[in-house]
Design an enzyme around this catalytic site. Sequence first.
Site, PDB file in Angstrom:
ATOM      1  N   SER A 251       0.998  -1.661  -0.079  1.00 53.39           N
ATOM      2  CA  SER A 251      -0.094  -0.112   0.019  1.00 53.39           C
ATOM      3  C   SER A 251       0.601   1.481   0.080  1.00 53.39           C
ATOM      4  O   SER A 251       1.481   1.702  -1.250  1.00 53.39           O
ATOM      5  CB  SER A 251      -0.921  -0.166   1.136  1.00 53.39           C
ATOM      6  OG  SER A 251      -2.109   0.486   0.594  1.00 53.39           O
TER       7      SER A 251
ATOM      8  N   HIS B 296      -7.855  -6.108   0.533  1.00 56.82           N
ATOM      9  CA  HIS B 296      -6.871  -5.433   0.397  1.00 56.82           C
ATOM     10  C   HIS B 296      -5.512  -5.888   1.486  1.00 56.82           C
ATOM     11  O   HIS B 296      -4.041  -6.100   1.068  1.00 56.82           O
ATOM     12  CB  HIS B 296      -7.075  -4.315   0.731  1.00 56.82           C
ATOM     13  CG  HIS B 296      -5.789  -2.899   1.199  1.00 56.82           C
ATOM     14  ND1 HIS B 296      -5.322  -2.363  -0.020  1.00 56.82           N
ATOM     15  CD2 HIS B 296      -4.856  -1.972   1.739  1.00 56.82           C
ATOM     16  CE1 HIS B 296      -4.744  -1.615  -0.183  1.00 56.82           C
ATOM     17  NE2 HIS B 296      -4.391  -0.863   1.289  1.00 56.82           N
TER      18      HIS B 296
END
Length: 252
Positions: A93, A225
């Site tokens: 990320s 995610h």
Amino acid sequence: MTNGQDAWIRRYRAAPEAPVQVVCLPHAGGTASYFRPMAKGLFPAAEVLAVQYPGRQDRIGEPCITDFEELIERTFAAVRSATDRPVALFGHSMGALLAFEVAGRLEACGAAPTALFASGARPPGLPLDRSGHTATDDELIAELAALDGTDERLLQNEDMRVMVLSALRADYRMLESRRPHGSAVACPVVSLTGDADPVVSVGEAGGWADHTTGPFDLHVFPGGHFYLGDHWAGVSAAITQRLGRPAPVRAG
């Protein structure tokens, strides 16, 4: 507590005989300890060095960095100081965007990484949602729950919840200083993502191909995610596969 550049690096499983070191860069609000499973999964083929940002865990007494450029430069300095073998970079990320910038600086000083692994991230040319730091605590907690990347027990403890949310909010604020750009690195880039990630689509993950002049691979795992939590073995295998392939020699 360690001092200077040593404060930035954690070794959870030393592998002094490994031919390569993999430097892991955490997500927004994340910590070095997130990569303990990777240190185990890559041992003994590679030694994992996990970066610990200021303002969390054993660095809780230090202020969080509020400028993305400063984080790049300080992380770059720590990586240069801590590594003594060929280096690959793995970022998740926010950490993937940071890893990309550090890779560029390593290439510029003649210490090009063997590979860049960009996990759960939109490519550098796309903008980010910069509103997260203005969210309420309840909104941030709901976001963390939806992404399933934080141990619920941490959020149930008031002191731990304050630390987690403070670091996350600071990182979101810092990302406001980042500007999208279309530059590229020369090293191989591997993009990894979850097929149900609400933050990054598979198509966006594939967009990392535009940010390397070298080889590119895309690995899609089941999950959201934080797909890594269920696929550390598969992620480690993808890393090992790439590191086992020499980069092509460029003409000229």
